[in-house]
Structure formats: C-alpha cells, structure tokens
Design a protein around this motif. Structure first.
Motif, PDB file in Angstrom:
ATOM      1  N   HIS A  93      21.239 -22.115 -22.376  1.00  0.00           N
ATOM      2  CA  HIS A  93      20.688 -21.187 -23.375  1.00  0.00           C
ATOM      3  C   HIS A  93      21.786 -20.550 -24.218  1.00  0.00           C
ATOM      4  O   HIS A  93      21.620 -20.338 -25.419  1.00  0.00           O
ATOM      5  N   GLY A  94      22.904 -20.256 -23.592  1.00  0.00           N
ATOM      6  CA  GLY A  94      24.003 -19.618 -24.318  1.00  0.00           C
ATOM      7  C   GLY A  94      24.636 -20.531 -25.358  1.00  0.00           C
ATOM      8  O   GLY A  94      25.430 -20.074 -26.189  1.00  0.00           O
ATOM      9  N   LEU A  95      24.311 -21.834 -25.307  1.00  0.00           N
ATOM     10  CA  LEU A  95      24.857 -22.781 -26.284  1.00  0.00           C
ATOM     11  C   LEU A  95      23.856 -23.106 -27.382  1.00  0.00           C
ATOM     12  O   LEU A  95      24.054 -24.027 -28.169  1.00  0.00           O
ATOM     13  N   GLU A  96      22.752 -22.352 -27.444  1.00  0.00           N
ATOM     14  CA  GLU A  96      21.769 -22.541 -28.508  1.00  0.00           C
ATOM     15  C   GLU A  96      22.234 -21.769 -29.736  1.00  0.00           C
ATOM     16  O   GLU A  96      22.498 -20.565 -29.672  1.00  0.00           O
ATOM     17  N   ALA A  97      22.370 -22.483 -30.855  1.00  0.00           N
ATOM     18  CA  ALA A  97      23.031 -21.907 -32.036  1.00  0.00           C
ATOM     19  C   ALA A  97      22.335 -20.653 -32.572  1.00  0.00           C
ATOM     20  O   ALA A  97      22.977 -19.802 -33.183  1.00  0.00           O
ATOM     21  N   ASP A  98      21.014 -20.527 -32.352  1.00  0.00           N
ATOM     22  CA  ASP A  98      20.358 -19.313 -32.871  1.00  0.00           C
ATOM     23  C   ASP A  98      20.834 -18.083 -32.110  1.00  0.00           C
ATOM     24  O   ASP A  98      21.088 -17.029 -32.705  1.00  0.00           O
ATOM     25  N   LEU A  99      21.007 -18.212 -30.783  1.00  0.00           N
ATOM     26  CA  LEU A  99      21.484 -17.071 -29.996  1.00  0.00           C
ATOM     27  C   LEU A  99      22.961 -16.800 -30.279  1.00  0.00           C
ATOM     28  O   LEU A  99      23.392 -15.649 -30.356  1.00  0.00           O
ATOM     29  N   VAL A 100      23.730 -17.878 -30.472  1.00  0.00           N
ATOM     30  CA  VAL A 100      25.144 -17.724 -30.819  1.00  0.00           C
ATOM     31  C   VAL A 100      25.249 -16.984 -32.150  1.00  0.00           C
ATOM     32  O   VAL A 100      26.031 -16.041 -32.303  1.00  0.00           O
ATOM     33  N   GLY A 101      24.412 -17.416 -33.109  1.00  0.00           N
ATOM     34  CA  GLY A 101      24.458 -16.843 -34.463  1.00  0.00           C
ATOM     35  C   GLY A 101      24.155 -15.364 -34.503  1.00  0.00           C
ATOM     36  O   GLY A 101      24.631 -14.639 -35.368  1.00  0.00           O
ATOM     37  N   ARG A 102      23.334 -14.897 -33.556  1.00  0.00           N
ATOM     38  CA  ARG A 102      23.039 -13.461 -33.581  1.00  0.00           C
ATOM     39  C   ARG A 102      23.919 -12.701 -32.586  1.00  0.00           C
ATOM     40  O   ARG A 102      23.583 -11.594 -32.156  1.00  0.00           O
ATOM     41  N   ASP A 103      25.045 -13.301 -32.245  1.00  0.00           N
ATOM     42  CA  ASP A 103      26.032 -12.644 -31.383  1.00  0.00           C
ATOM     43  C   ASP A 103      25.448 -12.281 -30.025  1.00  0.00           C
ATOM     44  O   ASP A 103      25.849 -11.308 -29.407  1.00  0.00           O
ATOM     45  N   ALA A 104      24.463 -13.083 -29.589  1.00  0.00           N
ATOM     46  CA  ALA A 104      23.822 -12.789 -28.309  1.00  0.00           C
ATOM     47  C   ALA A 104      24.192 -13.850 -27.283  1.00  0.00           C
ATOM     48  O   ALA A 104      23.383 -14.214 -26.443  1.00  0.00           O
ATOM     49  N   SER A 105      25.402 -14.386 -27.378  1.00  0.00           N
ATOM     50  CA  SER A 105      25.828 -15.362 -26.392  1.00  0.00           C
ATOM     51  C   SER A 105      27.273 -15.134 -26.004  1.00  0.00           C
ATOM     52  O   SER A 105      28.139 -14.936 -26.860  1.00  0.00           O
ATOM     53  N   VAL A 106      27.527 -15.207 -24.706  1.00  0.00           N
ATOM     54  CA  VAL A 106      28.905 -15.073 -24.220  1.00  0.00           C
ATOM     55  C   VAL A 106      29.759 -16.283 -24.634  1.00  0.00           C
ATOM     56  O   VAL A 106      30.965 -16.255 -24.456  1.00  0.00           O
ATOM     57  N   PHE A 107      29.124 -17.334 -25.179  1.00  0.00           N
ATOM     58  CA  PHE A 107      29.890 -18.517 -25.580  1.00  0.00           C
ATOM     59  C   PHE A 107      30.208 -18.534 -27.079  1.00  0.00           C
ATOM     60  O   PHE A 107      30.686 -19.523 -27.605  1.00  0.00           O
ATOM     61  N   ARG A 108      29.946 -17.448 -27.760  1.00  0.00           N
ATOM     62  CA  ARG A 108      30.271 -17.364 -29.175  1.00  0.00           C
ATOM     63  C   ARG A 108      31.795 -17.495 -29.360  1.00  0.00           C
ATOM     64  O   ARG A 108      32.573 -16.956 -28.582  1.00  0.00           O
ATOM     65  N   ASP A 109      32.189 -18.239 -30.403  1.00  0.00           N
ATOM     66  CA  ASP A 109      33.614 -18.451 -30.739  1.00  0.00           C
ATOM     67  C   ASP A 109      34.390 -19.152 -29.628  1.00  0.00           C
ATOM     68  O   ASP A 109      35.606 -18.992 -29.521  1.00  0.00           O
ATOM     69  N   LYS A 110      33.698 -19.906 -28.797  1.00  0.00           N
ATOM     70  CA  LYS A 110      34.404 -20.531 -27.674  1.00  0.00           C
ATOM     71  C   LYS A 110      34.547 -22.053 -27.836  1.00  0.00           C
ATOM     72  O   LYS A 110      35.074 -22.709 -26.940  1.00  0.00           O
ATOM     73  N   VAL A 111      34.070 -22.623 -28.966  1.00  0.00           N
ATOM     74  CA  VAL A 111      34.222 -24.068 -29.152  1.00  0.00           C
ATOM     75  C   VAL A 111      35.713 -24.403 -29.178  1.00  0.00           C
ATOM     76  O   VAL A 111      36.506 -23.717 -29.840  1.00  0.00           O
ATOM     77  N   GLY A 112      36.101 -25.452 -28.438  1.00  0.00           N
ATOM     78  CA  GLY A 112      37.507 -25.840 -28.383  1.00  0.00           C
ATOM     79  C   GLY A 112      38.264 -25.162 -27.254  1.00  0.00           C
ATOM     80  O   GLY A 112      39.437 -25.458 -27.031  1.00  0.00           O
ATOM     81  N   THR A 113      37.589 -24.265 -26.546  1.00  0.00           N
ATOM     82  CA  THR A 113      38.291 -23.598 -25.433  1.00  0.00           C
ATOM     83  C   THR A 113      37.717 -24.061 -24.099  1.00  0.00           C
ATOM     84  O   THR A 113      36.615 -24.604 -24.029  1.00  0.00           O
ATOM     85  N   GLN A 114      38.477 -23.815 -23.044  1.00  0.00           N
ATOM     86  CA  GLN A 114      38.065 -24.184 -21.696  1.00  0.00           C
ATOM     87  C   GLN A 114      37.038 -23.159 -21.216  1.00  0.00           C
ATOM     88  O   GLN A 114      37.361 -21.986 -21.055  1.00  0.00           O
ATOM     89  N   GLU A 120      35.884 -28.343 -21.498  1.00  0.00           N
ATOM     90  CA  GLU A 120      36.098 -27.737 -22.819  1.00  0.00           C
ATOM     91  C   GLU A 120      34.802 -27.748 -23.620  1.00  0.00           C
ATOM     92  O   GLU A 120      34.121 -28.778 -23.690  1.00  0.00           O
ATOM     93  N   LEU A 121      34.473 -26.623 -24.234  1.00  0.00           N
ATOM     94  CA  LEU A 121      33.248 -26.531 -25.038  1.00  0.00           C
ATOM     95  C   LEU A 121      33.431 -27.320 -26.329  1.00  0.00           C
ATOM     96  O   LEU A 121      34.353 -27.053 -27.105  1.00  0.00           O
ATOM     97  N   THR A 122      32.561 -28.324 -26.556  1.00  0.00           N
ATOM     98  CA  THR A 122      32.722 -29.164 -27.744  1.00  0.00           C
ATOM     99  C   THR A 122      31.756 -28.799 -28.866  1.00  0.00           C
ATOM    100  O   THR A 122      32.084 -28.941 -30.033  1.00  0.00           O
ATOM    101  N   ASP A 123      30.557 -28.329 -28.518  1.00  0.00           N
ATOM    102  CA  ASP A 123      29.601 -27.989 -29.586  1.00  0.00           C
ATOM    103  C   ASP A 123      28.436 -27.185 -29.016  1.00  0.00           C
ATOM    104  O   ASP A 123      28.221 -27.148 -27.806  1.00  0.00           O
ATOM    105  N   TYR A 124      27.696 -26.560 -29.942  1.00  0.00           N
ATOM    106  CA  TYR A 124      26.437 -25.903 -29.587  1.00  0.00           C
ATOM    107  C   TYR A 124      25.297 -26.860 -29.898  1.00  0.00           C
ATOM    108  O   TYR A 124      25.512 -27.966 -30.396  1.00  0.00           O
ATOM    109  N   MET A 125      24.051 -26.431 -29.632  1.00  0.00           N
ATOM    110  CA  MET A 125      22.866 -27.184 -30.042  1.00  0.00           C
ATOM    111  C   MET A 125      22.278 -26.527 -31.292  1.00  0.00           C
ATOM    112  O   MET A 125      22.302 -25.306 -31.424  1.00  0.00           O
ATOM    113  N   TRP A 126      21.745 -27.362 -32.191  1.00  0.00           N
ATOM    114  CA  TRP A 126      21.357 -26.877 -33.525  1.00  0.00           C
ATOM    115  C   TRP A 126      19.950 -27.294 -33.933  1.00  0.00           C
ATOM    116  O   TRP A 126      19.509 -28.382 -33.611  1.00  0.00           O
ATOM    117  N   ASP A 127      19.304 -26.435 -34.703  1.00  0.00           N
ATOM    118  CA  ASP A 127      18.068 -26.828 -35.375  1.00  0.00           C
ATOM    119  C   ASP A 127      18.340 -26.869 -36.880  1.00  0.00           C
ATOM    120  O   ASP A 127      19.477 -26.662 -37.323  1.00  0.00           O
TER     121      ASP A 127
END
Lengths: 447, 462
Positions: free
Chosen positions: B249-270, B310-317
C-alpha cells in the motif's frame, strides 16, 4: 404511497400460487467531495437503485438481485429468484415475515433540507475542514484526506404475506485525517461528524479530534509487554460491541457459532453491565422504523445486569426456536437476504467521565484506536488480539504515547473483567453507541 | 455494450465544460453464488450489475457521475453531471476519435460459469460438507460458499482509447467450526482463480473442506500465543499478505503523492533486506488479481517494485502517472462502475530465494511458524501494520512444536522489510480481497518461505 412501494407491490403481484415472494427496493442519491491541498480533488454525484427478490416455494428459498429498476431487468430478477429456489434444500422453517400488529414508532430520519443544500456549500465545507485541521496545531504537517459525503435514500419492502414498509433517510458526514510530526516521524489521527443534515455537522469537533489524536501520539514508542488496566475510548468500545453482536444473533446460535449459545439466564458479564439493541432510539445511526423484513422495530434487552436474556431473531430463526421474530432482521441492502443481527447496540452508561475514570484508576493504557479487528478477532472462539495506539497514564494523568503494540484477551473474559463503564455515551456511525470502558488485567504486547 | 458512435458523442458532451480528459467506463457484471450452511443449501443467488461511470478531469479536479441507464440519454445525463462537477470555465466542442485497442490475454477461460447447470454448483457444496464432517466428530459446523462472476468492461476516453475486457472469476470458500474442551475454534480455506468452472478440474471441493476442517481441529489443541518480540517464519504463500501491508500500500502512487507514505522519496534507496525482490504482476496467468486491462483500459503489466532490497518504482494509475509525466503501470482499478479508479495492487509477490525452507526452520532456535494468515491492515503514513494468524505453531530448538491460538502480529513496514534474514527457494500464492477507501478488489499475494528476525506477536502468554 411512494412510487417505490407501488413498484414493489406490482412485482409481488406476479407471485404464482403457492409462492411466497418478498421484494426489497432501494434507491439513493450520493454526493462525495474530496479535497486536497486547498483544491477539489474529486466531486462525485450518483444515483443508485436496485431490487432484491426472495422467493420461497415448496419449502425452498431462492434469491436474485439487480442494480437497476428497469422493467426487463426486474422481470429477469424475479425469474432468476424463482429458478434459484429450485436448488435450495427443503426446510420447513423457511417463510416470510407476516405483519405482527406492532406499530412502528415515528422517527425523524429524513431531513428534506439536505436535498436542497447546494453543491457549492458542500465543497466549501470540505475545503474549510481541510484548512481548519491544518491550522489547528503547528505540529500538523499535512492533511491526508478531508471529505464531505451525503446520501438521501429510500427503500420499500412488500411481500405476499402482507408486509408493506417504506423508509426514507438522509445523512451526511465530514471526515478528516491529520498527519502530525516532522522529519521521519509521522502520526495520524482522524476526526469526523455525522448528522441528518449539514447544519447539524459539528466541524469544530471533527477538527479537534483529528488534530488532538495525531499530535498527542507524537513521540510514541513501542512499550514493554506487561499486563495492565485498559480504558477503551468510546469509538473503540463501539467496535468491540460490533464483535459481540455476531454471538447475539440467533442465527449464530442455531448454527453453533455463538459463544453465548446455551447461556440464556446465566451470568455472562459483570453485574453492572446491561446491553440493549434499540433501533427505535432516534439518536442511533442504525435507527429505523422497520427491520429488514418489514416488521416494526422494537427495543430488545440482550444482557440485563450481567445475565443473558436472549438473542436477536428474524422470522426464520424465530420459527426454528419456536418464538416470534423480535424484528431483528438485517440486510446489506438489496443485494442480500435478511440475516439476524443488531442495529443499535448500547451499554447502560455509568456516571464518570473519562478523566475521572483515569484519575480513579491511576495507572493503565488509554486505547485511542485499534487496527486489525477483522484479522485478529474471532467472534466464534472469542479470541481477540488487536493493534493499539494510545496513551499510557500514571497517577491519573496522561503519560507516554504508545504505538506498534497489541492488546489481547477473549471476549468472554473481557465481559467478566470489566471494572467500570463511563458516563460518556455517544452514538457513533455504524450500529452501536460507544462509551469509555475500563477492563482490568489485559495483556499488552510490545517489546 | 454501448455503440461506438454513442460513446463518441458522450465523450464530446463530457468535455463541453472545458475538461482536459474524459472517460466512459461501462460494466456488465453477472454473478452467481450458492451458500450451504448447517447441512442445507440455504439459497442460490443471481446478481446483475450493469451501468457506466463517467469522469471528467480538469486540472487537478475530477468530476464523476454514474448511471445504470445505458441509453444515450442516460449516459449524456451522467456526462453532463460529471462535466459540471469538474466545473470548467471555457469549453467548446472537442471531437474525440476512437481507436480500438486489442489486448493480449494471459490465458483462456475454458468453461464459462454461466454455462454450468446450477445443480452442479450446489453439488460441490454438499460434497464439501460431507468431507468436512467426515474429518472428525469434533467438527460441529460447516459453511461453504461457491461464487462466480463474469465481468465485461468497456473503457473509452478522450485520448482516443476504446477497449474491452472479459473477466471471469470462480471461487470456493469453506469454513468449519470445531468444538472441544477449550471451546470453539475455526478453520477456513478459500481457493479462487481468474478462470471459469475448470477451477474444479484442479481443486477438489472435498480437499478444500478437509483442509478447513484440519485447521479447525488443529486449533482445538492450540495454546495461547506468546506476547512479545520474536523471530517469525512465514510458510510459502501464507506470508504474502505481510508484503501487501508492510509495503504494498505504501508504494501506491496516490498515497505517496499525498505524503501519506513512509516510502515517499525512497526510489533508488535500500528499503529492504538485499534478499527481497518484490513484484506486482497483473499478467500472472489465472491468479486472483489478474486481468488483461485495468479499469482505465491500460494493459496489465509485471512491475518490479523492489530489486535486491532497493526500491525501483511505485505503482501508478492514469491520473497520478499523467501528473508525473510518465505512463500508468496498469494499476488503475475500481470495485465497480459506481467508483472512481485509484491505484491498487494486483498479484504482489516476493521472488524465491536460495535457502531450503526446512533449513530456515532448523536455524530458528525460538520463534513462531505461520502457515495461514487472516488478512491485515496498514497505516501507510506511519508504516505500522498488523496481520492476523489463523494457523501457526511455536518453533522451539529448530523444530515445529505445538499450535498457537489466533493473534495479530504488529510491525513497522520499513523495519520489518530490513529484518528479513532468510528467503527460501519455494513459492506459493494466497487469494484475497483488498479494501481501500471503501472499495474491495480481488488480489493475490505470494512469497517463498521466509523469516523476519523480529516482530511483535500479540498473544496472551507471557
């Protein structure tokens, strides 16, 4: 007579000799506004309608539904229900409800003002909600969601047994989720208000709850495991009543799935606990003039002074147990057949506020919210284990906030380990009222 | 479902208030189910849901309306309501030219459930009842439900897309109650696939029932679960839901976009142990979360989310992708035409590793072994999540010992992902329904046997 009831009667009129036919029709209009970052993210408006048809013939039952009130689809639905009845097991106790002479009470569940409330005002309320949550406390970092929603709905039930019942209701809500904290720490809290009409929504309360619940958890840690006294916040105790509800359904009792089976007349809880299901209570969100089979709603005492009094019956379970239905048929709209269950559960309140209870008890955990109720609570075995967020308190005063912990016990034990009930009864969305509940000797799991 | 020329005119009407994007989603879903309980076929149910949802997007605002009236008049009404909700200023007439998109199918459906006699569906349940009751005298109750659905969808939008899909799903659910000295316990088993009635060529209802009964009987002997932090070994298949909650769920782009995910800004990191490779794969043939196109008409994809930790991407609609200037990952889903689509998972699983699953247990001196999980919940903003165990055992000195009663396990997504210290070379999946924002969609999750070095077990035993 409402046009829905006329339509329902027309379908019932197509019953064949020897068939019992029940038709449930529902129609509603919903609006939903979601805002984010000062702008409308989505605005949805929609009309929904549907029909559910139950046919009982030769002691067998069939059911069909459709999300449409168009004639050809209704005809197809009746045919399907009839056809489906041919495949059920013969059960002599199957039968539709017959009117039992109880008059429905008048309930003010429908407020015409809602239909006239302009969409622009709904949008303004959602935007205002988001602004107010953000401004409520400097530690609020963002608003995860701020929504306004409303619905106006009506339903009609008619049957070959002479049932004729209609219900109209309106409802609206605002709900917001606040995010507090800086850097890597985030805590969330939600607040809401529900009412029959927008003028009655309590925006200040929704804002205060969202803001306080998020900010008071800042700095929360996983606590060490131990046994302690817990105070369940009203919203949490209402969720637990929902778990008890399934064991109080006569349907669960008949099928051997109730932890209360065979306990009628016996003490199942502390003597100061009285539990009532009363859908005639106007403040209850689940209030309604009729049950889901069209019998007039009535007040049922389930546990009196700790002693189990009886169960919630619909027509079928009543016949199985050789007693009348107590108008406790419930259904999830036109898509399902009626079960037996509660709509408006409440505990008889005590007389102390949450603060007084905290002061009197001295030390324990105030549970502000729970997670994993559906995965960690088994209403049949009674085992429960749920994730909790809340505040430890010491010397009667709030101390450290807690997260990433669970509390566990069994529902049976919890009813006997009750220490006190608060005086802070409030009706909540859903099928129960909440109040502060104090339970002794509960296992808290953490580090 | 709807004539192409009508769709074209409806899209034009939807754009009249100045929308940037308009979409018609039409659906005709037939469902049938049969329910057996207490030794009786209680009833068969047939259901029909047919209608269309229309959305109009202007800037960051989406207007949405739906209708069960699929005539041109009904659709135009909904289009105008959605257009008004998006509240455009200017407007004018924008013609839309539609191009039909053909979609690759991951598999063929062999036997449409609509073509199967109802009596055969009812028979499956009686067979399940008989098998469960024969499993032991302590089995006091058996409930079984058969369900199938045939969902035809059509998506057309102002980018010119016109496409359709047929989705067929079939499932059997059996639950048992066993009764003994310790009270009542329950067992549950519910296989489902995105296929037709051929499900029962490979799944024997009697086996499903015996498995549910076995579980209930085992739980009668269960002791209270421990309380505190322990190593947790998850059997293949059972633990996929952990990833669904801990990071899915934390990798769903809508939640990332509203700053409601602990995985925000983590693409490319371990973000996880290097042993973790996580994918979300809507093309996984026959799995419960599979489809040819998502509910925005985008073909399903296999998306790698975490590679070697390593986080490679989120999921997108569609909407979130458009805003980010990229393409959708085929994760735009909705429960029905009554709902707006949002970012959802499909089949989310961890790839197999190299260790022998039995060795993982042997290398665990003291912990718990989870065989079946019962769903979970996550707060994506904090990362804290729970999941329930419905069949689990203690591991003592590297051996599986006694069963433990059901309980929730609680953890923090990023912490748990980093604490995975063993990944097995086996694999299985698990069928479920994912709820988000009031919408339920079919999903599956999967994983090899693996171990989390430390998680909090919420039992009652000290």
């Amino acid at each position: 007579m409402s046009d829905l009831l006329q339509l329902a009667e027309r379908i019932v009129g197509q019953a064949r000799p020897g068939e019992q036919v029940e038709v449930f029709l529902g129609r509603s209009h919903h609006t939903e506004v979601k805002v984010f970052d000062g702008a409308v993210e989505s605005l949805s408006s929609a009309d929904t309608q549907g029909v559910g048809v139950r046919v009982i013939a030769d002691g067998r039952q069939g059911f069909a539904y459709a999300a449409s009130l168009e004639d050809p689809i209704i005809a197809e639905t009746l045919d399907e229900a009839r056809d489906n009845a041919g495949f059920g097991t013969v059960d002599e106790f199957l039968g539709l409800a017959a009117p039992d002479g109880v008059e429905p009470v008048d309930l003010d569940l429908f407020r015409p003002e809602l239909s006239a409330f302009p969409t622009e005002r709904k949008v303004e309320m959602a935007l205002e909600l988001e602004r107010a949550v953000r401004a409520a406390d400097p530690r609020i970092r963002g608003v995860e969601s701020a929504d306004y929603g409303d619905s106006v709905s009506e339903s009609a039930i008619a049957s070959t047994e002479g049932v004729r019942a209609t219900t109209r209701r309106s409802g609206c809500s605002i709900v917001a989720s606040a995010m507090a904290g800086e850097g890597t720490e985030t805590m969330t809290g939600s607040g809401y208000s529900v009412a029959r009409t927008p003028e009655d929504l309590d925006m200040a309360k929704a804002v205060k709850d969202a803001s306080e619940k998020a900010t008071r958890l800042l700095g929360a840690r996983k606590p060490p495991s131990r046994r302690l006294t817990v105070l369940l916040d009203p919203s949490v105790s209402a969720s637990f009543l929902g778990l008890l509800s399934s064991g109080l359904s006569a349907s669960s009792v008949i099928k051997g799935r109730s932890l209360f089976a065979g306990r009628e007349g016996e003490p199942v809880a502390v003597p100061f606990l009285t539990l009532v299901d009363d859908p005639t209570e106007p403040q209850a969100w689940g209030a309604g003039r009729y049950d889901a089979e069209g019998l007039a709603s009535r007040r049922n005492v389930l546990i009196q002074d700790g002693v189990l009094q009886g169960f919630l019956h619909n027509t079928y379970t009543g016949r199985r147990c050789d007693q009348p239905s107590n108008a406790s048929a419930v259904r999830g709209g036109y898509r399902s057949t009626p079960g037996a269950g509660s709509r408006a559960l409440s505990l008889t309140p005590g007389d102390r506020s949450q603060e007084q209870l905290m002061a009197d008890i001295g030390e324990g955990l105030l549970v502000q919210s729970v997670t994993g109720l559906h995965s960690g609570a088994n209403p049949i075995s009674g085992d429960f284990s749920v994730g909790v967020e809340g505040l430890l308190f010491r010397d009667g005063a709030p101390a450290e906030p807690v997260r990433e912990a669970t509390i566990a016990s069994t529902l049976q034990r919890m009813l006997l380990d009750l220490v006190a009930l608060g005086g802070d009864l409030e009706w909540l969305p859903g099928g129960a009222a909440g109040l502060t509940v104090v339970i002794g000797d509960v296992q808290l799991s953490g580090s | 479902m709807i004539d192409e020329a009508v769709v074209q005119r409806v899209l034009t009407a939807a754009l009249r208030t100045g929308g940037d994007f308009a979409e018609v989603f039409a659906e005709d879903r037939r469902a049938s189910s049969a329910r057996m309980d207490d030794g009786k076929i209680e009833e068969l149910t047939s259901g029909r849901d047919r209608g269309a949802g229309i959305r109009v997007v202007r800037g960051d605002t989406t207007g949405f309306a739906h209708t069960s009236d699929l005539t041109e008049e009904g659709l135009r009404g909904a289009a105008e309501a959605a257009g008004a909700a998006a509240r455009g200023g200017g407007g004018g007439v924008r013609e839309v030219a539609l191009t039909r998109q053909e979609n690759p199918q991951t598999h063929e459906v062999q036997i449409l459930p609509d073509d199967v006699p109802k009596a055969r569906k009812a028979e499956l349940l009686l067979k399940a009842d008989e098998a469960a009751r024969a499993s032991g005298g302590a089995i006091k109750q058996v409930g079984a439900t058969y369900g199938d659905s045939h969902r035809k969808i059509m998506v057309a939008n102002s980018d010119g897309l016109l496409t359709t899909d047929d989705q067929v799903r079939t499932r059997l659910m059996v639950s048992c109650v066993a009764s003994g000295d310790t009270g009542m316990q329950t067992g549950y088993e519910a296989p489902g696939r995105t296929i037709g009635f051929e499900l029962f060529d490979e799944v024997d209802p009697a086996d499903v029932a015996r498995e549910a009964a076995r579980r209930a009987l085992v739980m009668l002997k269960a002791r209270p679960a421990p309380s505190g932090t322990l190593p947790v070994v998850l059997k293949r298949g059972a633990g996929g839901v952990l990833f669904h909650e801990a990071c899915g769920h934390g990798l769903e782009a809508d939640l990332v976009g509203r700053d409601a995910s602990v995985f925000r800004d983590k693409v490319g990191t371990q973000v996880a142990s290097p042993l973790v490779n996580l994918v979300d794969d809507g093309t996984y043939a026959r799995e419960w979360g599979t489809y040819a196109i998502d509910d925005e008409g985008h073909p399903a994809q296999r998306n790698t989310l975490i590679e070697n930790g390593e986080l490679t991407d989120y999921m997108w609609d569609h909407l979130r992708a458009r805003k980010a200037g990229r393409t959708s990952s085929g994760n735009g889903r909705r429960q029905s035409y009554h709902h707006l689509p949002m970012v959802r998972m499909t089949n989310t699983y961890v790839l197999a590793g190299e260790e022998d699953p039995e060795e993982i247990i042997r290398q665990t001196p003291y912990g718990i072994y989870c065989v079946q999980l019962g769903g979970g919940q996550v707060n994506t903003a904090t990362g804290d999540f729970v999941f329930g165990i419905t069949e689990a055992y203690m591991i003592e000195n590297g051996e599986i010992t006694h069963p433990i009663r059901s309980a929730n396990l609680i953890g923090n997504g990023p912490e748990v992902l980093r604490a995975i210290d063993a990944v097995g070379n086996d694999f299985d999946t698990w069928t479920g329904t994912c709820g988000k924002d009031g919408q339920g969609v079919p999903v599956s999750s999967g994983q090899p046997t693996l171990r989390v070095a430390a998680m909090t077990v919420g039992g009652t035993a000290a």
